[in-house]
Motif scaffolding. Sequence first.
Motif, PDB file in Angstrom:
ATOM      1  N   ALA A  67      29.264  -1.280  18.876  1.00 37.43           N
ATOM      2  CA  ALA A  67      28.961  -1.438  17.456  1.00 37.43           C
ATOM      3  C   ALA A  67      27.906  -2.517  17.223  1.00 37.43           C
ATOM      4  CB  ALA A  67      30.231  -1.760  16.678  1.00 37.43           C
ATOM      5  N   ALA A  68      27.951  -3.565  18.017  1.00 39.52           N
ATOM      6  CA  ALA A  68      26.983  -4.661  17.883  1.00 39.52           C
ATOM      7  C   ALA A  68      25.762  -4.474  18.771  1.00 39.52           C
ATOM      8  CB  ALA A  68      27.648  -5.994  18.218  1.00 39.52           C
ATOM      9  N   LYS A  69      25.765  -3.418  19.591  1.00 40.41           N
ATOM     10  CA  LYS A  69      24.682  -3.173  20.541  1.00 40.41           C
ATOM     11  C   LYS A  69      24.404  -4.424  21.371  1.00 40.41           C
ATOM     12  CE  LYS A  69      22.511   0.537  17.900  1.00 40.41           C
ATOM     13  NZ  LYS A  69      21.262   1.056  17.279  1.00 40.41           N
ATOM     14  N   LEU A  70      25.471  -4.929  22.018  1.00 46.13           N
ATOM     15  CA  LEU A  70      25.389  -6.170  22.771  1.00 46.13           C
ATOM     16  C   LEU A  70      26.108  -6.015  24.098  1.00 46.13           C
ATOM     17  CD1 LEU A  70      24.455  -9.187  22.508  1.00 46.13           C
ATOM     18  CD2 LEU A  70      26.818  -9.685  21.827  1.00 46.13           C
ATOM     19  N   LEU A  71      25.460  -6.459  25.174  1.00 39.41           N
ATOM     20  CA  LEU A  71      26.027  -6.414  26.515  1.00 39.41           C
ATOM     21  C   LEU A  71      26.034  -7.819  27.101  1.00 39.41           C
ATOM     22  CD1 LEU A  71      26.959  -4.577  28.969  1.00 39.41           C
ATOM     23  CD2 LEU A  71      24.576  -4.756  29.744  1.00 39.41           C
ATOM     24  N   VAL A  72      27.217  -8.287  27.500  1.00 40.37           N
ATOM     25  CA  VAL A  72      27.335  -9.539  28.258  1.00 40.37           C
ATOM     26  C   VAL A  72      27.291  -9.150  29.727  1.00 40.37           C
ATOM     27  CG1 VAL A  72      28.726 -11.584  28.707  1.00 40.37           C
ATOM     28  CG2 VAL A  72      28.709 -10.570  26.405  1.00 40.37           C
ATOM     29  N   ALA A  73      26.164  -9.434  30.387  1.00 42.14           N
ATOM     30  CA  ALA A  73      25.869  -8.823  31.689  1.00 42.14           C
ATOM     31  C   ALA A  73      26.133  -9.726  32.874  1.00 42.14           C
ATOM     32  CB  ALA A  73      24.418  -8.354  31.726  1.00 42.14           C
ATOM     33  N   GLY A  74      26.481 -10.994  32.659  1.00 42.78           N
ATOM     34  CA  GLY A  74      26.681 -11.867  33.801  1.00 42.78           C
ATOM     35  C   GLY A  74      25.463 -11.867  34.700  1.00 42.78           C
ATOM     36  N   ASP A  75      25.680 -11.781  36.014  1.00 43.60           N
ATOM     37  CA  ASP A  75      24.580 -11.831  36.974  1.00 43.60           C
ATOM     38  C   ASP A  75      24.216 -10.463  37.532  1.00 43.60           C
ATOM     39  OD1 ASP A  75      24.434 -14.537  36.593  1.00 43.60           O
ATOM     40  OD2 ASP A  75      25.145 -15.100  38.584  1.00 43.60           O
ATOM     41  N   VAL A  76      24.493  -9.410  36.786  1.00 40.32           N
ATOM     42  CA  VAL A  76      24.108  -8.057  37.206  1.00 40.32           C
ATOM     43  C   VAL A  76      22.640  -7.787  36.907  1.00 40.32           C
ATOM     44  CG1 VAL A  76      24.395  -5.629  36.588  1.00 40.32           C
ATOM     45  CG2 VAL A  76      26.392  -7.011  37.118  1.00 40.32           C
ATOM     46  N   LEU A  77      22.230  -8.106  35.672  1.00 46.09           N
ATOM     47  CA  LEU A  77      20.899  -7.734  35.188  1.00 46.09           C
ATOM     48  C   LEU A  77      20.261  -8.933  34.502  1.00 46.09           C
ATOM     49  CD1 LEU A  77      18.933  -5.282  34.770  1.00 46.09           C
ATOM     50  CD2 LEU A  77      20.046  -4.951  32.548  1.00 46.09           C
ATOM     51  N   PHE A  78      19.009  -9.198  34.844  1.00 44.41           N
ATOM     52  CA  PHE A  78      18.241 -10.276  34.236  1.00 44.41           C
ATOM     53  C   PHE A  78      16.954  -9.716  33.634  1.00 44.41           C
ATOM     54  CE2 PHE A  78      20.422 -12.325  37.913  1.00 44.41           C
ATOM     55  CZ  PHE A  78      21.237 -13.178  37.187  1.00 44.41           C
ATOM     56  N   LEU A  79      16.220 -10.565  32.944  1.00 49.59           N
ATOM     57  CA  LEU A  79      14.918 -10.167  32.434  1.00 49.59           C
ATOM     58  C   LEU A  79      14.009  -9.813  33.605  1.00 49.59           C
ATOM     59  CD1 LEU A  79      12.841  -9.890  30.122  1.00 49.59           C
ATOM     60  CD2 LEU A  79      12.357 -12.336  30.415  1.00 49.59           C
ATOM     61  N   GLU A  80      13.757  -8.512  33.770  1.00 53.76           N
ATOM     62  CA  GLU A  80      12.889  -7.967  34.810  1.00 53.76           C
ATOM     63  C   GLU A  80      13.353  -8.338  36.223  1.00 53.76           C
ATOM     64  OE1 GLU A  80       8.764  -8.703  33.838  1.00 53.76           O
ATOM     65  OE2 GLU A  80       9.069  -8.078  31.752  1.00 53.76           O
ATOM     66  N   SER A  81      14.657  -8.476  36.380  1.00 52.36           N
ATOM     67  CA  SER A  81      15.209  -8.758  37.701  1.00 52.36           C
ATOM     68  C   SER A  81      16.662  -8.283  37.742  1.00 52.36           C
ATOM     69  CB  SER A  81      15.116 -10.252  38.014  1.00 52.36           C
ATOM     70  OG  SER A  81      15.465 -10.510  39.365  1.00 52.36           O
ATOM     71  N   ILE A  82      17.292  -8.469  38.901  1.00 55.30           N
ATOM     72  CA  ILE A  82      18.694  -8.111  39.087  1.00 55.30           C
ATOM     73  C   ILE A  82      19.384  -9.226  39.867  1.00 55.30           C
ATOM     74  CG2 ILE A  82      18.288  -5.611  39.024  1.00 55.30           C
ATOM     75  CD1 ILE A  82      18.474  -5.664  42.127  1.00 55.30           C
ATOM     76  N   GLY A  83      20.698  -9.147  39.976  1.00 53.76           N
ATOM     77  CA  GLY A  83      21.450 -10.152  40.696  1.00 53.76           C
ATOM     78  C   GLY A  83      21.236 -10.090  42.199  1.00 53.76           C
ATOM     79  N   ARG A  95      21.038  -5.243  23.180  1.00 54.53           N
ATOM     80  CA  ARG A  95      20.627  -6.588  23.604  1.00 54.53           C
ATOM     81  C   ARG A  95      21.479  -7.010  24.802  1.00 54.53           C
ATOM     82  NH1 ARG A  95      21.907  -9.622  18.226  1.00 54.53           N
ATOM     83  NH2 ARG A  95      23.608  -8.094  18.347  1.00 54.53           N
ATOM     84  N   VAL A  96      20.848  -7.652  25.768  1.00 53.77           N
ATOM     85  CA  VAL A  96      21.523  -8.039  27.005  1.00 53.77           C
ATOM     86  C   VAL A  96      21.539  -9.557  27.122  1.00 53.77           C
ATOM     87  CG1 VAL A  96      21.540  -7.848  29.518  1.00 53.77           C
ATOM     88  CG2 VAL A  96      20.757  -5.903  28.118  1.00 53.77           C
ATOM     89  N   ILE A  97      22.755 -10.124  27.136  1.00 54.74           N
ATOM     90  CA  ILE A  97      22.930 -11.543  27.441  1.00 54.74           C
ATOM     91  C   ILE A  97      23.047 -11.663  28.949  1.00 54.74           C
ATOM     92  CG2 ILE A  97      24.436 -13.547  27.212  1.00 54.74           C
ATOM     93  CD1 ILE A  97      25.289 -12.490  24.483  1.00 54.74           C
ATOM     94  N   THR A  98      22.068 -12.293  29.550  1.00 58.30           N
ATOM     95  CA  THR A  98      22.031 -12.431  31.001  1.00 58.30           C
ATOM     96  C   THR A  98      22.766 -13.697  31.431  1.00 58.30           C
ATOM     97  OG1 THR A  98      19.945 -13.638  30.925  1.00 58.30           O
ATOM     98  CG2 THR A  98      19.813 -11.231  31.076  1.00 58.30           C
ATOM     99  N   GLY A  99      23.113 -13.752  32.725  1.00 62.54           N
ATOM    100  CA  GLY A  99      23.828 -14.909  33.235  1.00 62.54           C
ATOM    101  C   GLY A  99      22.967 -16.152  33.367  1.00 62.54           C
ATOM    102  N   HIS A 100      21.657 -15.972  33.429  1.00 57.35           N
ATOM    103  CA  HIS A 100      20.717 -17.082  33.532  1.00 57.35           C
ATOM    104  C   HIS A 100      19.435 -16.666  32.828  1.00 57.35           C
ATOM    105  CE1 HIS A 100      23.085 -19.016  36.833  1.00 57.35           C
ATOM    106  NE2 HIS A 100      23.371 -17.750  37.117  1.00 57.35           N
ATOM    107  N   GLY A 101      18.835 -17.571  32.094  1.00 57.93           N
ATOM    108  CA  GLY A 101      17.528 -17.304  31.516  1.00 57.93           C
ATOM    109  C   GLY A 101      17.580 -16.531  30.210  1.00 57.93           C
ATOM    110  N   ALA A 102      16.449 -15.914  29.890  1.00 59.50           N
ATOM    111  CA  ALA A 102      16.258 -15.277  28.595  1.00 59.50           C
ATOM    112  C   ALA A 102      17.019 -13.968  28.473  1.00 59.50           C
ATOM    113  CB  ALA A 102      14.765 -15.022  28.373  1.00 59.50           C
ATOM    114  N   MET A 103      17.335 -13.607  27.238  1.00 57.73           N
ATOM    115  CA  MET A 103      17.908 -12.300  26.948  1.00 57.73           C
ATOM    116  C   MET A 103      16.860 -11.214  27.156  1.00 57.73           C
ATOM    117  SD  MET A 103      20.251 -13.019  23.558  1.00 57.73           S
ATOM    118  CE  MET A 103      20.755 -11.282  23.486  1.00 57.73           C
ATOM    119  N   THR A 104      17.330  -9.961  27.214  1.00 57.64           N
ATOM    120  CA  THR A 104      16.440  -8.825  27.315  1.00 57.64           C
ATOM    121  C   THR A 104      17.088  -7.652  26.578  1.00 57.64           C
ATOM    122  OG1 THR A 104      15.164  -7.448  28.850  1.00 57.64           O
ATOM    123  CG2 THR A 104      17.381  -8.101  29.574  1.00 57.64           C
TER     124      THR A 104
END
Length: 211
Positions: free
Chosen positions: A145-161, A189-198
């Motif tokens: 509903a909020a179009k929000l993903l808390v992704a931890g260290d799976v997915l980063f801005l233009e990178s992966i864990g 929207r993706v909240i990443t475990g480190h760095g900027a959102m994507t």
Amino acid sequence: MALQFELLPVTPFMQNCTLLWDEQSRAAVLTDVGGETERLLGEVAARGLDLQAVWLTHGHVDHVGGVVDLTKQVDVPVLGPHADDDFWIQQLPAITQAYRFPFSPPFTPTRWLNEGDTLTLGEHVFEVLHIPGHTPGHVVLYCAAAKLLVAGDVLFLESIGRTDFPRGNHADLIRNIREKILVLPDDTRVITGHGAMTTIGHEKRHNPFLR
């Protein structure tokens, strides 16, 4: 009412602990409590929020090293990660010493999380997706509903864990990202475990690991 959030980087690894709250009820959770307990609880208090739980995506020290300290001060349940990350949590005494983090004893979460479980925050519902690869018990938390993903260290801005840790698996990580995460709406929207959102759409277009 809207789901609100604030990214609160903690530990020398600048791990994104996230304060999530329901605007109407003022119910709140903290995700991935890696450390800096006093600061985190201060952020909760400053907003007049009622902390309901701690949610964990995986068992690495920068994501869980502050859990025991926080739950000594505030009696809230700890939900997640998947039980396959228990071996990481049980190593916390040695790992905190090795990385010169504040000491943490091992702990057992109030509840392990599994694929398809749901977590609630006020009226907001998060679906649990099990995404092994970075760690075997990594989960992500998706609020459609909020179009929000808390992704931890799976997915980063233009990178992966990273997958070079014990029981990491690069093929598993890529497969799970493709099958469970990239199928989400592009404007998620993706909240990443480190760095900027994507966003999911940005990663589909620009992430070199996922082409």
